[in-house]
Design a protein around this motif. Structure first.
Motif, mmCIF file in Angstrom:
data_model
loop_
_atom_site.group_PDB
_atom_site.id
_atom_site.type_symbol
_atom_site.label_atom_id
_atom_site.label_comp_id
_atom_site.label_asym_id
_atom_site.label_seq_id
_atom_site.Cartn_x
_atom_site.Cartn_y
_atom_site.Cartn_z
ATOM 1 N N VAL A 82 0.819 -1.213 0.000
ATOM 2 C CA VAL A 82 0.000 0.000 0.000
ATOM 3 C C VAL A 82 0.852 1.262 0.000
ATOM 4 C CG1 VAL A 82 -1.615 1.373 1.372
ATOM 5 C CG2 VAL A 82 -2.075 -1.047 0.959
ATOM 6 N N ASP A 83 1.860 1.313 0.841
ATOM 7 C CA ASP A 83 2.707 2.515 0.888
ATOM 8 C C ASP A 83 3.397 2.749 -0.451
ATOM 9 O OD1 ASP A 83 2.005 3.014 3.489
ATOM 10 O OD2 ASP A 83 3.799 2.088 4.364
ATOM 11 N N ASP A 84 3.835 1.672 -1.102
ATOM 12 C CA ASP A 84 4.459 1.802 -2.416
ATOM 13 C C ASP A 84 3.446 2.254 -3.461
ATOM 14 O OD1 ASP A 84 7.085 1.033 -1.704
ATOM 15 O OD2 ASP A 84 6.509 -1.079 -1.738
ATOM 16 N N MET A 85 2.240 1.720 -3.377
ATOM 17 C CA MET A 85 1.209 2.095 -4.351
ATOM 18 C C MET A 85 0.840 3.567 -4.220
ATOM 19 S SD MET A 85 -1.347 -1.182 -4.823
ATOM 20 C CE MET A 85 -1.682 -1.586 -3.115
ATOM 21 N N LYS A 86 0.888 4.075 -3.018
ATOM 22 C CA LYS A 86 0.549 5.489 -2.806
ATOM 23 C C LYS A 86 1.563 6.429 -3.458
ATOM 24 C CE LYS A 86 -2.164 4.928 1.418
ATOM 25 N NZ LYS A 86 -2.260 5.200 2.881
ATOM 26 N N LYS A 87 2.744 5.910 -3.764
ATOM 27 C CA LYS A 87 3.778 6.723 -4.409
ATOM 28 C C LYS A 87 3.669 6.713 -5.933
ATOM 29 C CE LYS A 87 6.982 5.647 -0.648
ATOM 30 N NZ LYS A 87 8.242 4.924 -0.289
ATOM 31 N N ILE A 88 2.841 5.829 -6.478
ATOM 32 C CA ILE A 88 2.732 5.720 -7.936
ATOM 33 C C ILE A 88 2.087 6.980 -8.499
ATOM 34 C CG2 ILE A 88 1.564 4.502 -9.825
ATOM 35 C CD1 ILE A 88 1.967 1.917 -8.298
#
Length: 293
Positions: free
Chosen positions: A205-211
């Motif tokens: 989730v944290d990585d997806m929020k950076k996309i």
């Protein structure tokens, strides 16, 4: 036969057609480059289209070392094909196992993606189901090694594939026949190394929020294991749109090719015309009407 070389030297078979803005298609576990034929025939009229076979799926190489199969390898193999073809950026389209790879490309290599299309993605992704999913993966891999012909028949009739069989028996029969031609060894190694060990979407989730790459998420409404993950990705990726195809199962690019292709074409045009943007933060307002006491 054209092949690209992965970082570890594995040979990856690919096909390409058309010219213009590049689009790369990444297949699912039960598919291969042939699964994208309906997309290749349409989009090659307007785009430079590439479909390749993942490692373990002939005519790509089937490495014998299980350590050469992982989500990281699957992700990096996409970039290896782009590098081989001297493509800087492409629309990256993946379904199911390929959808996970597309997502990971967006996380690790955002500058290589003009956009992301993540379809039928999320089976086994719920954290509370991880142990059960891994046990299923091991059982499936063992069955592939024991009797691939019977295992392939069973896999082709999973709960999220009967929709395809009911709608289009001829198309489903072609899909099942192609699945039966896969390498039992490659299927088992991929199941154990890529599917079974990939991180849960909830861990990303944290990585997806950076996309910040324009993203389209697609799923069938009868693909139960992928519905909640689709919503998770929609809520986590600020640039994402979500399409849900009604009365549809898992492999929607071959089950509903017209609807799938229309969604992609609209999305590609939106991206290439510069009309794709982040979600308006005002849409996160609490309450139905946005008023507060």
């Amino acid at each position: 036969m054209p092949h690209a070389s992965a970082k570890d030297g594995a040979r990856l078979y690919y096909e390409e057609a058309g010219g213009g803005t590049p689009v790369i298609f990444i297949h699912e576990f039960a598919g291969d480059h042939r699964s994208w034929e309906s997309q290749m025939r349409l989009f090659a009229r307007y785009f430079r289209c590439i479909a390749f076979d993942a490692r373990g799926f002939p005519p790509s190489e089937v490495p014998e070392d299980g350590a050469r199969y992982s989500q990281q390898h699957a992700r990096d193999d996409v970039v290896a094909v782009l590098d081989h073809l001297k493509i800087d950026r492409a629309h990256v389209v993946g379904i199911s196992m390929g959808g996970f790879a597309a997502l990971h490309v967006g996380i690790a290599y955002p500058k290589r993606a003009r956009s992301l299309v993540i379809a039928g993605c999320g089976y086994g992704a719920a954290p509370e189901a991880k142990a059960k999913f891994q046990a299923e993966c091991e059982a499936a891999a063992a069955s592939f090694e024991a009797d691939w012909a019977e295992a392939a028949k069973k896999y082709a009739l999973g709960p999220t594939r009967v929709q395809f069989q009911n709608k289009d028996p001829r198309g489903w029969a072609e899909f099942a026949a192609q699945l039966g031609q896969h390498s039992p060894r490659g299927q088992a190694l991929t199941m154990r190394g890529v599917q079974m060990k990939r991180p849960s979407l909830w861990e990303l989730v944290d990585d997806m929020k950076k996309i910040d790459v324009p993203t389209l998420i697609l799923t069938g409404d009868e693909d139960e294991p992928c519905l909640e993950p689709a919503l998770l990705m929609k809520r986590s990726i600020a640039t994402a749109g979500l399409v849900v195809l009604p009365w549809s199962g898992h492999t929607i690019n071959i089950e509903e090719p017209d609807a799938f292709n229309r969604a992609l074409l609209d999305f590609f045009l939106r991206v290439d015309e510069g009309r794709s943007s982040r979600r308006d933060p005002r849409s996160h307002a609490s309450g139905i009407l946005g008023f507060r006491k």
